[in-house]
Design an enzyme around this catalytic site. Structure first.
Site, PDB file in Angstrom:
ATOM      1  N   LYS A 127      -2.346  -1.427  -3.717  1.00 38.88           N
ATOM      2  CA  LYS A 127      -3.065  -0.215  -3.824  1.00 38.88           C
ATOM      3  C   LYS A 127      -2.253   0.983  -3.990  1.00 38.88           C
ATOM      4  CE  LYS A 127      -6.477   2.113  -0.686  1.00 38.88           C
ATOM      5  NZ  LYS A 127      -6.855   1.899   0.656  1.00 38.88           N
TER       6      LYS A 127
ATOM      7  N   LYS B 275       0.973  -0.929   0.055  1.00 33.93           N
ATOM      8  CA  LYS B 275       0.100  -0.026   0.071  1.00 33.93           C
ATOM      9  C   LYS B 275       0.897   1.436   0.087  1.00 33.93           C
ATOM     10  CE  LYS B 275      -3.507   2.370   2.590  1.00 33.93           C
ATOM     11  NZ  LYS B 275      -4.640   2.222   3.751  1.00 33.93           N
TER      12      LYS B 275
HETATM   13 ZN   LIG Z   1      -5.521   3.790   8.289  1.00 37.26          ZN
END
Ligand SMILES: [Zn+2]
Length: 331
Positions: free
Chosen positions: A256, A203
């Site tokens: 992501k 992420k």
């Molecule tokens: Zn968070």
């Protein structure tokens, strides 16, 4: 064999030929539909920077899940907007937390739906960070620190509480080191050894999350998330993050954002054999919506193309705000 014996345009001549030889398929079952759950009843409040996306009260969320399920979208992921926030993220792990209540309602009213629970603390912390914040003493250069190990306990507690509420898949998004292992062992100790973990493994610290922070009311009150989310320039580090999460027990992994990170998705697909998800984030959605509103792009076409390309890069599942609409077009 080269031209003129070979003519690649032969197979592009008609729609049916193109359908026949398409290498990438999209199906509604591969979409995961994110929902933002807020307190109250009968509430359907549009997110200003994400037209078509709503904060939904639990009763409205149940209707939304029923609708999307009817279109073939099997999975949803829940984010919560709690009544109040504090310094220990009580709303994240409380028995009667907003997501816990939503999960119970959805599981009891809609059959055969996979409810995923996003696990993070930012939406429930008064400061909006994904872990516990501690002021640093001099000579530290930073004014505060997001404490890693102490945050793991809260994330594990949140995961168990969600599993208890009927959440089928635990999806940690905080980016603390060691959280997958901590969550796995807490789930196992509580009798949830069959509950899988979908880890937001790679992420990135991304400006594309902007509209989400409005949707989930989770913007940090000070500083930013660069000390725990990944630097956008790093793909080798992304592979290390994924590898560690797999070692700690992740069942599925995620990259992501999606579209600006297609190379990371492709590299992860190439290197790891776990089911791979990609999150088409709020900013990706907002850009398409904004340009379409100005009639600068063809909305449906760009929506479908973006999903096709994320899939082509190697994602087997796509978390997308377009889940329902794309499913309609695919029907
Ligand atoms: Zn968070």
């Amino acid at each position: 064999m080269a031209f003129p014996a070979t003519r690649l345009r032969r197979l592009r001549r008609t729609e049916t030929l193109r359908d026949l030889v398409r290498e990438t398929r999209l199906t509604p079952e591969s979409f995961v539909y994110p929902l933002f759950i807020c307190p109250g009843t009968g509430i359907r409040k549009e997110v200003r920077s994400m037209p078509g996306v709503f904060n939904l009260s639990i009763d409205e969320a149940v209707k939304e899940v029923r609708d999307s399920r009817a279109l073939g979208v099997l999975s949803i992921i829940l984010f919560g907007l709690p009544e109040k926030k504090d310094e220990v993220a009580t709303g994240a792990w409380a028995e009667d937390g907003i997501v816990q209540r939503a999960a119970r309602a959805i599981k009891s009213e809609v059959r055969d739906v996979i409810v995923m629970g996003d696990v993070c603390l930012c939406e429930y912390m008064s400061h909006g960070h994904c872990g516990i914040v501690k002021a640093s003493a001099p000579p530290a250069t930073a004014e505060y620190e997001i404490v890693n190990d102490a945050s793991l306990e809260l994330l594990a507690r949140t995961s168990v509480s969600l599993a208890r509420a009927g959440v089928d898949v635990i999806a940690p998004s905080d980016m603390m080191d060691g959280r997958v292992g901590a969550i796995r062992s807490a789930l196992d100790k509580s009798g949830f050894e069959n509950t899988p973990i979908l880890s937001y493994a790679a992420k990135f610290s991304s400006g594309f999350y902007g509209p989400f922070r409005e949707a989930a009311d989770s913007a940090p009150q000070f500083g930013d998330r660069r000390s725990y989310q990944m630097d956008p320039g790093n793909i080798r580090e992304a592979m290390r993050e994924i590898e560690l999460d797999i070692e700690e027990g992740a069942d599925m992994i995620m990259v992501k954002p999606a579209m600006p990170y297609l190379d990371v998705i492709a590299a992860a697909r190439d290197r790891f054999d776990l089911p791979l998800a990609a999150y088409q984030v709020s900013g990706e959605y907002a850009m398409i919506e904004a340009a379409a509103r100005n009639q600068w792009i063809d909305r449906e076409r760009v929506m479908m193309e973006s999903l096709f390309c994320i899939r082509r890069a190697g994602a087997s599942m796509i978390l997308t705000y377009y889940a329902k609409e794309a499913a309609k077009l695919l029907a």
